[in-house]
Motif scaffolding. Structure first.
Motif, PDB file in Angstrom:
ATOM      1  N   GLN A   1       0.967  -0.998  -0.075  1.00  0.00           N
ATOM      2  CA  GLN A   1      -0.087  -0.277  -0.041  1.00  0.00           C
ATOM      3  C   GLN A   1       0.930   1.391  -0.061  1.00  0.00           C
ATOM      4  OE1 GLN A   1      -2.630  -0.229   3.187  1.00  0.00           O
ATOM      5  NE2 GLN A   1      -4.055  -1.780   2.515  1.00  0.00           N
ATOM      6  N   SER A   2       2.272   1.359   0.692  1.00  0.00           N
ATOM      7  CA  SER A   2       2.682   2.478   0.759  1.00  0.00           C
ATOM      8  C   SER A   2       3.470   2.502  -0.559  1.00  0.00           C
ATOM      9  CB  SER A   2       4.125   2.139   1.630  1.00  0.00           C
ATOM     10  OG  SER A   2       3.529   1.950   3.025  1.00  0.00           O
ATOM     11  N   GLY A   3       3.602   1.555  -1.391  1.00  0.00           N
ATOM     12  CA  GLY A   3       4.454   1.558  -2.684  1.00  0.00           C
ATOM     13  C   GLY A   3       3.336   2.339  -3.651  1.00  0.00           C
ATOM     14  N   ALA A   4       2.026   1.770  -3.532  1.00  0.00           N
ATOM     15  CA  ALA A   4       0.942   2.236  -4.420  1.00  0.00           C
ATOM     16  C   ALA A   4       0.867   4.089  -4.215  1.00  0.00           C
ATOM     17  CB  ALA A   4      -0.403   1.666  -4.047  1.00  0.00           C
ATOM     18  N   LEU A   5       0.878   4.208  -2.929  1.00  0.00           N
ATOM     19  CA  LEU A   5       0.757   5.701  -2.392  1.00  0.00           C
ATOM     20  C   LEU A   5       1.835   6.348  -3.226  1.00  0.00           C
ATOM     21  CD1 LEU A   5      -0.961   7.741  -0.789  1.00  0.00           C
ATOM     22  CD2 LEU A   5       0.418   7.409   1.076  1.00  0.00           C
ATOM     23  N   SER A   6       2.998   5.821  -2.902  1.00  0.00           N
ATOM     24  CA  SER A   6       4.228   6.579  -3.657  1.00  0.00           C
ATOM     25  C   SER A   6       4.208   6.914  -5.063  1.00  0.00           C
ATOM     26  CB  SER A   6       5.653   5.980  -3.241  1.00  0.00           C
ATOM     27  OG  SER A   6       6.498   6.315  -3.785  1.00  0.00           O
ATOM     28  N   ARG A   7       3.723   5.659  -5.532  1.00  0.00           N
ATOM     29  CA  ARG A   7       3.276   5.872  -7.462  1.00  0.00           C
ATOM     30  C   ARG A   7       2.181   6.929  -7.501  1.00  0.00           C
ATOM     31  NH1 ARG A   7       4.093   0.320  -6.788  1.00  0.00           N
ATOM     32  NH2 ARG A   7       1.935   0.021  -6.552  1.00  0.00           N
TER      33      ARG A   7
ATOM     34  N   ARG B   1       8.302   2.862  10.485  1.00  0.00           N
ATOM     35  CA  ARG B   1       8.302   4.247  11.047  1.00  0.00           C
ATOM     36  C   ARG B   1       9.224   5.146   9.972  1.00  0.00           C
ATOM     37  NH1 ARG B   1       9.073   1.593  16.175  1.00  0.00           N
ATOM     38  NH2 ARG B   1       7.238   2.168  17.447  1.00  0.00           N
ATOM     39  N   ARG B   2      10.228   4.495   9.403  1.00  0.00           N
ATOM     40  CA  ARG B   2      10.921   5.037   8.545  1.00  0.00           C
ATOM     41  C   ARG B   2      10.299   5.552   7.499  1.00  0.00           C
ATOM     42  NH1 ARG B   2      15.100   1.269   8.355  1.00  0.00           N
ATOM     43  NH2 ARG B   2      15.956   1.046  10.421  1.00  0.00           N
ATOM     44  N   ALA B   3       9.327   4.563   6.668  1.00  0.00           N
ATOM     45  CA  ALA B   3       8.580   4.832   5.719  1.00  0.00           C
ATOM     46  C   ALA B   3       7.665   5.782   5.919  1.00  0.00           C
ATOM     47  CB  ALA B   3       7.864   3.410   5.070  1.00  0.00           C
ATOM     48  N   MET B   4       7.085   5.869   7.038  1.00  0.00           N
ATOM     49  CA  MET B   4       6.017   6.989   7.337  1.00  0.00           C
ATOM     50  C   MET B   4       6.769   8.402   7.453  1.00  0.00           C
ATOM     51  SD  MET B   4       3.754   5.333  10.565  1.00  0.00           S
ATOM     52  CE  MET B   4       3.327   6.825  11.446  1.00  0.00           C
ATOM     53  N   HIS B   5       7.916   8.261   7.894  1.00  0.00           N
ATOM     54  CA  HIS B   5       8.821   9.595   7.779  1.00  0.00           C
ATOM     55  C   HIS B   5       8.787  10.051   6.454  1.00  0.00           C
ATOM     56  CE1 HIS B   5      11.362  12.761   9.498  1.00  0.00           C
ATOM     57  NE2 HIS B   5      12.085  12.207   8.675  1.00  0.00           N
ATOM     58  N   ALA B   6       9.431   9.131   5.513  1.00  0.00           N
ATOM     59  CA  ALA B   6       9.903   9.453   4.215  1.00  0.00           C
ATOM     60  C   ALA B   6       8.555  10.072   3.522  1.00  0.00           C
ATOM     61  CB  ALA B   6      10.403   8.106   3.323  1.00  0.00           C
ATOM     62  N   ASP B   7       7.182   9.142   3.558  1.00  0.00           N
ATOM     63  CA  ASP B   7       6.181   9.646   3.289  1.00  0.00           C
ATOM     64  C   ASP B   7       5.657  10.980   3.682  1.00  0.00           C
ATOM     65  OD1 ASP B   7       4.426   6.578   3.020  1.00  0.00           O
ATOM     66  OD2 ASP B   7       5.648   7.220   1.608  1.00  0.00           O
TER      67      ASP B   7
END
Length: 198
Positions: A32-38, A152-158
């Motif tokens: 889901q994080s990857g889809a959101l990034s796209r 947590r790192r992914a949330m910070h990057a997002d």
């Protein structure tokens, strides 16, 4: 309350099944994080493409730039907040699972010590099984903690990416407003000179 080898094995199987479910859920969150990034990248491309097209029909472009980026930004903002809430829930669940594992490990250890004190039984196989299980649970808990750190790192990057996209949109709006003011000044000047000639 008797603690048997079968009960310990059954508990170990149950815990392993739960950990597998947590792994599956974590993989789903990563997807889901990857889809959101796209989607954010697509929104950024739409925002970058709009200023280049305002040479032919300024009224259509005004309508597009007036509504579309705001709608996209609102939708993305809502989805980001939902994902952040879901990530927080997963982290809370993992921390709860970790605490539960520690409590259950101590409970089993105390029960085994109580059984040893009450009966003179050979509990070495059960203790060795408990130690093996404790090591396995500890490795799984460490893995869960690592996954939590990654999330947590992914949330910070997002969050950082979202802020940069929002800042870029604000810059684009400022550029667009400046260009529109220049066009308005030019059109007012041409209308004024046309009226003076007549």
């Amino acid at each position: 309350m008797a603690c048997t080898l079968e009960k310990v094995l059954c508990d170990a199987r149950t815990l392993l099944d739960r950990l597998k479910e947590h792994d599956t859920a974590a993989e789903g969150l990563i997807e889901q994080s990857g889809a959101l990034s796209r989607r954010v990248q697509g929104m950024k491309e739409v925002g970058n493409a709009l200023p280049d097209k305002h040479t032919e029909d300024s009224s259509e472009i005004q309508e597009l730039t007036k509504y579309k980026p705001h709608i996209l930004l609102t939708q993305e903002n809502t989805q980001i907040k939902e994902l952040q809430q879901e990530n927080k829930l997963w982290l809370s669940l993992e921390e709860h699972q970790y605490a539960l594992e520690l409590i259950m490990g101590r409970y089993r250890k105390q029960m085994l010590q109580l059984m040893m004190a009450k009966k003179e039984l050979d509990t070495k196989p059960v203790l060795s099984l408990h130690q093996d299980h404790a090591k396995e649970v500890q490795s799984q808990v460490e893995r869960i903690c690592e996954m939590g750190q990654v999330m947590r790192r992914a949330m910070h990057a997002d969050d950082q990416h979202y802020c940069s996209v929002k800042e870029r949109l604000a810059q684009l709006e400022q550029i667009e407003n400046r260009e529109l003011r220049d066009l308005l000044a030019i059109s007012k000047g041409s209308v004024k000179t046309g009226s003076e000639e007549t």
